[in-house]
Motif scaffolding. Structure first.
Motif, short mmCIF file in Angstrom:
data_model
loop_
_atom_site.label_atom_id
_atom_site.label_comp_id
_atom_site.label_asym_id
_atom_site.label_seq_id
_atom_site.Cartn_x
_atom_site.Cartn_y
_atom_site.Cartn_z
N ILE A 1 0.83 -1.20 0.00
CA ILE A 1 0.00 0.00 0.00
C ILE A 1 0.86 1.25 0.00
N ARG A 2 1.95 1.24 0.77
CA ARG A 2 2.81 2.43 0.85
C ARG A 2 3.64 2.62 -0.41
N GLU A 3 4.10 1.53 -1.01
CA GLU A 3 4.95 1.64 -2.19
C GLU A 3 4.16 1.73 -3.49
N LEU A 4 3.00 1.08 -3.54
CA LEU A 4 2.26 0.96 -4.79
C LEU A 4 0.93 1.71 -4.80
N GLY A 5 0.50 2.24 -3.66
CA GLY A 5 -0.75 2.99 -3.62
C GLY A 5 -1.80 2.28 -2.78
N PHE A 6 -2.76 3.07 -2.27
CA PHE A 6 -3.75 2.53 -1.34
C PHE A 6 -4.59 1.42 -1.96
N ASN A 7 -4.96 1.59 -3.23
CA ASN A 7 -5.81 0.59 -3.88
C ASN A 7 -5.01 -0.48 -4.61
N ALA A 8 -3.74 -0.61 -4.30
CA ALA A 8 -2.92 -1.64 -4.93
C ALA A 8 -3.50 -3.03 -4.62
N HIS B 1 5.61 8.29 5.73
CA HIS B 1 6.10 9.55 5.18
C HIS B 1 7.61 9.59 5.32
N GLY B 2 8.27 10.20 4.35
CA GLY B 2 9.72 10.32 4.42
C GLY B 2 10.42 9.37 3.47
N PRO B 3 11.74 9.42 3.44
CA PRO B 3 12.53 8.54 2.53
C PRO B 3 12.37 7.07 2.91
N ARG B 4 12.41 6.23 1.89
CA ARG B 4 12.20 4.80 2.10
C ARG B 4 13.37 4.01 1.52
N ARG B 5 13.69 2.91 2.18
CA ARG B 5 14.73 1.99 1.72
C ARG B 5 14.20 0.56 1.81
N PRO B 6 13.21 0.24 0.98
CA PRO B 6 12.60 -1.10 1.07
C PRO B 6 13.57 -2.23 0.79
N GLY B 7 14.58 -1.97 -0.06
CA GLY B 7 15.55 -3.02 -0.36
C GLY B 7 16.29 -3.50 0.86
N THR B 8 16.59 -2.57 1.77
CA THR B 8 17.28 -2.95 3.01
C THR B 8 16.39 -3.83 3.88
N MET B 9 15.12 -3.47 3.97
CA MET B 9 14.19 -4.28 4.75
C MET B 9 14.10 -5.70 4.21
N TRP B 10 14.01 -5.83 2.89
CA TRP B 10 13.89 -7.16 2.30
C TRP B 10 15.19 -7.94 2.42
N LEU B 11 16.32 -7.24 2.42
CA LEU B 11 17.59 -7.93 2.62
C LEU B 11 17.66 -8.55 4.00
N ILE B 12 17.15 -7.84 5.00
CA ILE B 12 17.12 -8.38 6.37
C ILE B 12 16.21 -9.60 6.43
N PHE B 13 15.06 -9.52 5.76
CA PHE B 13 14.15 -10.67 5.72
C PHE B 13 14.82 -11.86 5.04
#
Length: 347
Positions: free
Chosen positions: A154-161, A308-320
């Motif tokens: 929802i945050r990366e692709l939109g509320f209605n994703a 809100h603010g800068p995002r680093r989703p790649g880092t989150m997925w690397l931890i996962f």
């Protein structure tokens, strides 16, 4: 009880495919859940009940409650035949309602204590606990699809994703693949298949940690357009994360088809005779471990994919992905210490 019954009433040749079919049926529910999740949110239904206006998510809980209520008649008809003779004096007057409850609770406490005492006295019990501890890291990735992935989408692709349809790819692949994998690998030991599946699952998660720029051409390809416009019903350009998520879910599902049904089988296969239900119930311990681990997913989401603010989703997925890798690595390194011989298996 389902796992114990499957172990008890299936032969060694049937065992793997039997557990695979159980897992396939479970995933039919996951497919329905994904579609319902998207449909209720996009319906944007407004209703007022005595001044209370439930949100879309509250409406989802109402839908879930309705499904649970439907289960009551099913459970009723699955009960033991009331005409079947029981032990004890058939003509003796039944005790009072509260007396029966007290007797049941007291006897259950005694039986539980005796059962637990037998379990802790067996070396296989402790090996199984360590085995499930490692599996918990894989289950954490599975559970994040419920707890983290929707909010990430929802945050990366939109509320209605359409995150429900997107996550349903996992269940669809499982439904198609699990019976085939179960039939082709039934001669192999469950432990080995769990290791193979764990490696594939962990590899799949790393896809989400890759740069999105690498998948822009794939998003513009025929397959990307079909995924976005045909399956997901999107309009306009396709975000690379849709392609990445689909690839991740497909690869992860292949690994899950190898390992997840065999986790249940492994617990049942190493159980001493008469204790299939006890060991089968332990097969759900990875979900407990996974839920404890995935609890950190909320902190990771807030830190790397804030609203809100800068995002680093790649880092989150690397931890996962690194967390998921703990399972196959641990099962390989400590194999000689935690593996228990399986009934009817030599490999």
């Amino acid at each position: 009880m389902l796992l114990a019954a499957t172990r008890r009433y299936s032969t060694i040749a049937q065992r793997s495919i039997s557990f695979s079919l159980i897992y396939m049926v479970m995933n039919i529910g996951y497919v329905a859940a994904g579609y319902i999740f998207d449909y209720v949110r996009q319906l944007n239904f407004h209703v007022s009940l005595f001044g209370f206006e439930p949100s879309s998510y509250q409406q989802l809980f109402v839908v879930s409650l309705a499904f649970e209520i439907v289960l009551f008649p099913v459970i009723y008809f699955l009960r033991r035949d009331p005409n079947k003779p029981t032990t004890g004096e058939p003509h003796r007057a039944a005790p009072r309602f509260w007396g029966r409850i007290e007797q049941t609770v007291r006897q259950s406490a005694i039986d539980t204590a005796q059962l637990f005492r037998r379990l802790v006295s067996q070396s296989g019990f402790y090996r199984l606990l360590v085995f499930f501890l490692f599996i918990g890291f894989l289950k954490a990735i599975f559970l994040q699809m419920d707890y983290v992935f929707p909010k990430f989408g929802i945050r990366e692709l939109g509320f209605n994703a359409p995150v429900g349809k997107l996550s349903a790819i996992n269940a669809i692949v499982i439904i198609l693949l699990v019976p085939i994998v179960g039939a082709l690998t039934q001669k192999f030991a469950a432990y080995r298949m769990v290791v193979v599946g764990g490696v594939i699952c962990a590899a799949g998660v790393f896809i989400m940690a890759l740069p999105t720029e690498w998948f822009v051409p794939a998003a513009s390809s025929v397959i990307g357009q079909w995924l976005g416009h045909g399956y997901l019903g999107l309009h306009g350009s396709i975000h690379p994360y849709y392609i990445m998520a689909a690839l991740y879910l497909i690869v992860f599902s292949v690994g899950e088809a190898f390992y997840s049904p065999r986790v249940y089988e492994y617990a049942a296969a190493i159980a001493p005779k008469g204790q299939e239900a006890s060991y089968g119930s332990l097969a759900y311990l990875p979900f407990l471990v996974g839920k404890i681990l995935v609890g950190a997913g909320g902190w990771l989401l807030a830190a790397f994919v804030p609203e809100h603010g800068p995002r680093r989703p790649g880092t989150m997925w690397l931890i996962f992905a690194l967390a998921a890798s703990v399972a196959p690595v641990g099962l390989i390194v400590f194999r000689r210490y935690i593996r228990v011989p399986e009934a009817g298996r030599q490999d």
